[in-house]
Motif scaffolding. Structure first.
Motif, PDB file in Angstrom:
ATOM      1  N   GLY A  69       0.839  -1.189   0.000  1.00  0.00           N
ATOM      2  CA  GLY A  69       0.000   0.000   0.000  1.00  0.00           C
ATOM      3  C   GLY A  69       0.873   1.237   0.000  1.00  0.00           C
ATOM      4  O   GLY A  69       2.041   1.185   0.411  1.00  0.00           O
ATOM      5  N   VAL A  91      -3.867   0.357  -2.448  1.00  0.00           N
ATOM      6  CA  VAL A  91      -3.590  -0.872  -1.700  1.00  0.00           C
ATOM      7  C   VAL A  91      -3.778  -2.036  -2.665  1.00  0.00           C
ATOM      8  O   VAL A  91      -4.768  -2.076  -3.405  1.00  0.00           O
ATOM      9  N   GLU A  93      -4.846  -5.314  -4.359  1.00  0.00           N
ATOM     10  CA  GLU A  93      -6.192  -5.883  -4.300  1.00  0.00           C
ATOM     11  C   GLU A  93      -6.317  -7.001  -3.268  1.00  0.00           C
ATOM     12  O   GLU A  93      -7.302  -7.065  -2.526  1.00  0.00           O
ATOM     13  N   HIS A  95      -4.937  -7.321  -0.534  1.00  0.00           N
ATOM     14  CA  HIS A  95      -4.783  -6.819   0.831  1.00  0.00           C
ATOM     15  C   HIS A  95      -5.844  -5.781   1.181  1.00  0.00           C
ATOM     16  O   HIS A  95      -5.744  -5.117   2.217  1.00  0.00           O
ATOM     17  N   ARG A  96      -6.841  -5.632   0.345  1.00  0.00           N
ATOM     18  CA  ARG A  96      -7.917  -4.680   0.628  1.00  0.00           C
ATOM     19  C   ARG A  96      -8.888  -5.296   1.621  1.00  0.00           C
ATOM     20  O   ARG A  96      -8.963  -6.504   1.778  1.00  0.00           O
ATOM     21  N   ASN A  97      -9.628  -4.444   2.289  1.00  0.00           N
ATOM     22  CA  ASN A  97     -10.648  -4.846   3.261  1.00  0.00           C
ATOM     23  C   ASN A  97     -10.072  -5.545   4.484  1.00  0.00           C
ATOM     24  O   ASN A  97     -10.749  -6.360   5.107  1.00  0.00           O
ATOM     25  N   GLY A 101      -5.417   0.390   4.166  1.00  0.00           N
ATOM     26  CA  GLY A 101      -5.615   1.789   3.783  1.00  0.00           C
ATOM     27  C   GLY A 101      -5.917   2.677   4.973  1.00  0.00           C
ATOM     28  O   GLY A 101      -5.352   3.766   5.103  1.00  0.00           O
ATOM     29  N   PHE A 135     -14.763   4.840   1.449  1.00  0.00           N
ATOM     30  CA  PHE A 135     -13.591   4.568   2.282  1.00  0.00           C
ATOM     31  C   PHE A 135     -13.167   5.826   3.023  1.00  0.00           C
ATOM     32  O   PHE A 135     -12.947   5.811   4.246  1.00  0.00           O
TER      33      PHE A 135
END
Length: 163
Positions: A69, A91, A93, A95-97, A101, A135
């Motif tokens: 990120g 970030v 993909e 490692h998102r959610n 971020g 977000f």
């Protein structure tokens, strides 16, 4: 999976890096279709521009591997007020959610008021892509404009936050 669809937080190291360290991430996630020169921001090499990168960390809290990120923060006024502009927030993909971020933003918000000679700058702003507005709002930012079309990157909004 938790009810809010967020995956568990991963151990992170977030630090300031040279712009070269995050250029590939910018290219892959934000400007894949653009010419190489579009991933270098005007002001990237300015001494007061800061480039933050998030890395997975090991048990000793040391960075491991490549950045997952990033965000660039540059001194740039907003409505004639001194302000920090966030650019190139991204970030990976996979490692998102899982809070990467949000944790980058928290680190930036903690660090900027401590910058020698620039602690008086209390406003942050960014041009956020339409899908990212939720977000930013979830992280305390306010929508400050109507939707506009950024020719190179689609629909955007201006968002702001007081430090």
């Amino acid at each position: 999976m938790p009810l809010n669809n967020m995956r568990a937080e991963i151990p992170l190291f977030i630090g300031i890096v040279r712009p070269e360290r995050i250029i590939n991430l910018r290219r892959l996630l934000l400007r894949a279709e653009s010419p190489s020169e579009d991933i270098h921001f005007n002001g990237d090499d300015n001494p007061v521009t800061l480039h933050y990168a998030a890395f997975q960390s090991n048990d000793d809290m040391c960075a491991v591997g490549e950045p997952i990120g990033c965000v660039t923060v540059m001194l740039n006024s907003y409505n004639r007020e001194p302000a920090w502009q966030l650019r190139g927030m991204a970030v990976e993909e996979n490692h998102r959610n899982c809070g990467v971020g949000a944790r980058i933003l928290k680190q930036v918000e903690w660090h900027l008021p401590k910058c020698v000679g620039l602690g008086h700058v209390k406003l942050m702003w960014c041009n956020a892509r339409e899908p990212a507005v939720t977000f930013y709002k979830r992280n305390g930012w306010n929508v400050a404009s109507s939707c506009f079309d950024n020719a190179s990157a689609g629909l955007h909004f201006i968002l702001t936050k007081q430090l």
